[in-house]
Structures are given as C-alpha cells and as structure tokens.
Design a protein around this motif. Sequence first.
Motif, PDB file in Angstrom:
ATOM      1  N   ALA A 250       2.292   7.052 -11.692  1.00  0.00           N
ATOM      2  CA  ALA A 250       1.562   6.751 -10.258  1.00  0.00           C
ATOM      3  C   ALA A 250       1.317   8.149  -9.648  1.00  0.00           C
ATOM      4  CB  ALA A 250       2.287   5.734  -9.548  1.00  0.00           C
ATOM      5  N   SER A 251       0.455   8.051  -8.892  1.00  0.00           N
ATOM      6  CA  SER A 251       0.296   9.050  -7.934  1.00  0.00           C
ATOM      7  C   SER A 251      -0.716   8.918  -6.901  1.00  0.00           C
ATOM      8  CB  SER A 251      -0.509  10.332  -8.643  1.00  0.00           C
ATOM      9  OG  SER A 251      -1.839   9.791  -9.222  1.00  0.00           O
ATOM     10  N   LEU A 252      -0.727   9.383  -5.507  1.00  0.00           N
ATOM     11  CA  LEU A 252      -1.749   8.994  -4.366  1.00  0.00           C
ATOM     12  C   LEU A 252      -3.303   8.857  -5.036  1.00  0.00           C
ATOM     13  CD1 LEU A 252      -0.163  10.924  -1.771  1.00  0.00           C
ATOM     14  CD2 LEU A 252       0.140   8.521  -2.293  1.00  0.00           C
ATOM     15  N   PRO A 253      -3.975   9.824  -5.790  1.00  0.00           N
ATOM     16  CA  PRO A 253      -5.032   9.581  -6.156  1.00  0.00           C
ATOM     17  C   PRO A 253      -5.139   8.460  -7.129  1.00  0.00           C
ATOM     18  CG  PRO A 253      -4.348  11.965  -6.665  1.00  0.00           C
ATOM     19  CD  PRO A 253      -3.045  11.018  -6.085  1.00  0.00           C
ATOM     20  N   GLU A 254      -4.361   8.179  -8.010  1.00  0.00           N
ATOM     21  CA  GLU A 254      -4.505   6.876  -8.833  1.00  0.00           C
ATOM     22  C   GLU A 254      -4.465   5.755  -8.078  1.00  0.00           C
ATOM     23  OE1 GLU A 254      -2.513   4.926 -12.708  1.00  0.00           O
ATOM     24  OE2 GLU A 254      -1.426   6.082 -11.385  1.00  0.00           O
ATOM     25  N   LEU A 257      -7.923   5.150  -6.282  1.00  0.00           N
ATOM     26  CA  LEU A 257      -8.676   4.383  -7.408  1.00  0.00           C
ATOM     27  C   LEU A 257      -8.300   2.908  -7.656  1.00  0.00           C
ATOM     28  CD1 LEU A 257      -9.099   7.383  -9.947  1.00  0.00           C
ATOM     29  CD2 LEU A 257     -10.793   6.699  -8.193  1.00  0.00           C
ATOM     30  N   LEU A 258      -7.017   2.765  -7.880  1.00  0.00           N
ATOM     31  CA  LEU A 258      -6.869   1.203  -8.175  1.00  0.00           C
ATOM     32  C   LEU A 258      -7.131   0.442  -6.770  1.00  0.00           C
ATOM     33  CD1 LEU A 258      -3.097   1.635  -9.719  1.00  0.00           C
ATOM     34  CD2 LEU A 258      -5.362   1.017 -10.842  1.00  0.00           C
ATOM     35  N   ASN A 259      -7.069   0.934  -5.764  1.00  0.00           N
ATOM     36  CA  ASN A 259      -7.528   0.149  -4.573  1.00  0.00           C
ATOM     37  C   ASN A 259      -8.792  -0.286  -4.569  1.00  0.00           C
ATOM     38  OD1 ASN A 259      -6.532  -0.997  -1.858  1.00  0.00           O
ATOM     39  ND2 ASN A 259      -8.207   0.781  -1.206  1.00  0.00           N
ATOM     40  N   SER A 260      -9.629   0.287  -5.341  1.00  0.00           N
ATOM     41  CA  SER A 260     -10.774   0.176  -5.378  1.00  0.00           C
ATOM     42  C   SER A 260     -11.491  -0.823  -6.319  1.00  0.00           C
ATOM     43  CB  SER A 260     -11.849   1.599  -5.740  1.00  0.00           C
ATOM     44  OG  SER A 260     -11.607   1.969  -6.973  1.00  0.00           O
ATOM     45  N   ARG A 265      -2.613  -6.623  -2.871  1.00  0.00           N
ATOM     46  CA  ARG A 265      -1.031  -7.208  -3.620  1.00  0.00           C
ATOM     47  C   ARG A 265      -0.843  -6.625  -5.081  1.00  0.00           C
ATOM     48  NH1 ARG A 265      -1.481 -12.381  -6.343  1.00  0.00           N
ATOM     49  NH2 ARG A 265      -3.649 -12.962  -6.676  1.00  0.00           N
ATOM     50  N   LEU A 266      -1.943  -6.469  -5.867  1.00  0.00           N
ATOM     51  CA  LEU A 266      -1.858  -6.053  -7.268  1.00  0.00           C
ATOM     52  C   LEU A 266      -1.601  -4.407  -7.059  1.00  0.00           C
ATOM     53  CD1 LEU A 266      -1.820  -6.195 -10.098  1.00  0.00           C
ATOM     54  CD2 LEU A 266      -4.307  -6.151 -10.164  1.00  0.00           C
ATOM     55  N   VAL A 267      -2.194  -3.687  -6.189  1.00  0.00           N
ATOM     56  CA  VAL A 267      -1.997  -2.487  -5.849  1.00  0.00           C
ATOM     57  C   VAL A 267      -0.287  -2.165  -5.561  1.00  0.00           C
ATOM     58  CG1 VAL A 267      -2.236  -0.071  -4.579  1.00  0.00           C
ATOM     59  CG2 VAL A 267      -4.107  -1.731  -5.299  1.00  0.00           C
ATOM     60  N   VAL A 268       0.129  -3.067  -4.620  1.00  0.00           N
ATOM     61  CA  VAL A 268       1.609  -3.015  -4.439  1.00  0.00           C
ATOM     62  C   VAL A 268       2.536  -3.439  -5.685  1.00  0.00           C
ATOM     63  CG1 VAL A 268       3.238  -3.928  -2.828  1.00  0.00           C
ATOM     64  CG2 VAL A 268       1.098  -3.461  -1.887  1.00  0.00           C
ATOM     65  N   ALA A 269       2.126  -4.296  -6.309  1.00  0.00           N
ATOM     66  CA  ALA A 269       2.885  -4.769  -7.383  1.00  0.00           C
ATOM     67  C   ALA A 269       2.906  -3.574  -8.343  1.00  0.00           C
ATOM     68  CB  ALA A 269       2.198  -5.914  -8.137  1.00  0.00           C
TER      69      ALA A 269
END
Length: 288
Positions: A250-254, A257-260, A265-269
């Motif tokens: 995991a990383s901040l850039p990833e 991207l996942l937030n898009s 709730r899935l990003v947090v998971a």
Amino acid sequence: MWKDIIFSFLSIALELTVLFFIISFAVSILQGLIPYEKIEKYLLNSNKIVGAFVAIVLAFITPFCSCSTIPVVVGMLQKKIRFGFVMIFLFASPVLDPTILTLMGALLGWKVAIIYTVITTIFSIVIGFTLEAFGFENAVKNVIISGGKEQSSKFNLKKAWDETLSLMKTVYPYLIIGAFIGSIIHGAIPTDFITTYFGGDQWWLIPVAAIIGIPLYIRLSTMIPIAQMMIVKGMALGPVMAIMISSTGASLPEVALLNSIFHKRLVVAFILSVFSMSTLSGTLFYFI
C-alpha cells in the motif's frame, strides 16, 4: 565513513545490476510464452481453489508496482471476474514478483524468500475471500478504463530484450536508490543504534514498522537492499518484513487511485488488510 559508503554502494549496485538484468531477461522470455487469455478464462469459470491459484499465478507473472496494478484490477472487474479473485490479485501482485523474489533469495537467503512467498500468498487469498464474504463487492464504483494493451503469447527474443530494457528504465533506478540507502545504513548508522532500538524482541516493533511503511511509496526492489543492510546491522527480521510488505502493498498514491474506483469503506478495509497482512507476516517471521 564516506569511503565505506561508496565501496558498499558500488559492490551492492554491481551485484544487483548483474542479477537484475539476467533475471529480468529470463522472465521476459518466459512471459512471452504465457497464454494470458486462457488464464483470464480460468478466472471466469473456476471454482474457489482453482481460481485462487490462477489469481496468484497471474499476480506472480505480472511484475507491477502497487499503482500500476490498479488499471488491471479495473479491467478484471469490468470482465465480471469474481470479486474474491480480483482482490487476491490486488494484494498479491505488488508483493509477488519473480525478479525481485529471486533477488531476495540471493541477498537475504532462499529460506527467507520461500517463507515470504508462502506467507504473502496465503494472506492474499484469505484477505481476498474475506472481503468477498463480507459483501465488499458492492463497494466498487462503476469505472471504465480504455486503451489497455493485450499481452502477446508469442515467443519473441527481440521483444523480450526490449521489455528488459524498459524494465531497467522503470524499476532499476529504484533498485539503485535502495542500494544507495542501504550503503548509507551500512556505513553511517552505528550497529549499536539499530540493535538497541530495532534488534530486540519487543512485540510492538512489528506493528510500528507496518504503520511506518504504509504511507511510503517504496517498491519491493528498493526495499530489498535496504532490508539486507538493516538485517546485517542487527535489525530483527520481523519488523524488516513488516515494513517491506506494508510499504510495497500500500502507498498514498495507490490509496488515492483506489479511492477513484472503490467507495470509502472498501478503501479503509484495504488499508487495514495491508496492515494486518504485514503485521501478522512480520510476527510469523519472528517466531520462525
């Protein structure tokens, strides 16, 4: 001190350059023989066991960093591939790479590389199916991606050479950065400092290392030489593996991207899963 740092850097960089080039070329040749379309069909029509295995194989043969995995994940979701299989690929792809795992075996020992591969594989499968079981498939946004390149399954020596050179341009600089940081750790940081604060058996070192690694954007190729020097200096293997897995998975850039493509709730998971994966993996390395 600077003399030791330069000598250490040159020796590490030379060893990594030779290994990386030879292994990358061999892997590029093998990838030209892989039937990617058949692999995707297996994912569409497989049961849990076979599909999980195929997802891990696909993650293993596609050397992506965490960010470049996202477009492939979107493509798999659009093709209606089972959500659990897609999540397995998402977690496994950044942390399983044949080239980097070979470097890990050469620098850290084959026992470490094999245990790392087994642990990350098992956790990727467990996390993928757990997220599916809890209904996180409903937390995927409707995203369309176009312009993706189809993988060719034809053997082509020139193409393998070109891909190796391309990989050298994109991944190799991170490897050299890691070698430079590792040489600084080797030459500038006292062994007593690392053994005193990071070489003990305190349980909290592992989750702390996992937390530190998540905000970083460090490729596995960068972490390998750094991890080697940390271990040489006396840092415990558990925290080293925890920060290696969390910074790669995991990383901040990833996360951006996942937030898009995922709801919050899935990003947090996802973040919590990477933290759990790296912490538990580091703990297992501690006991092993």
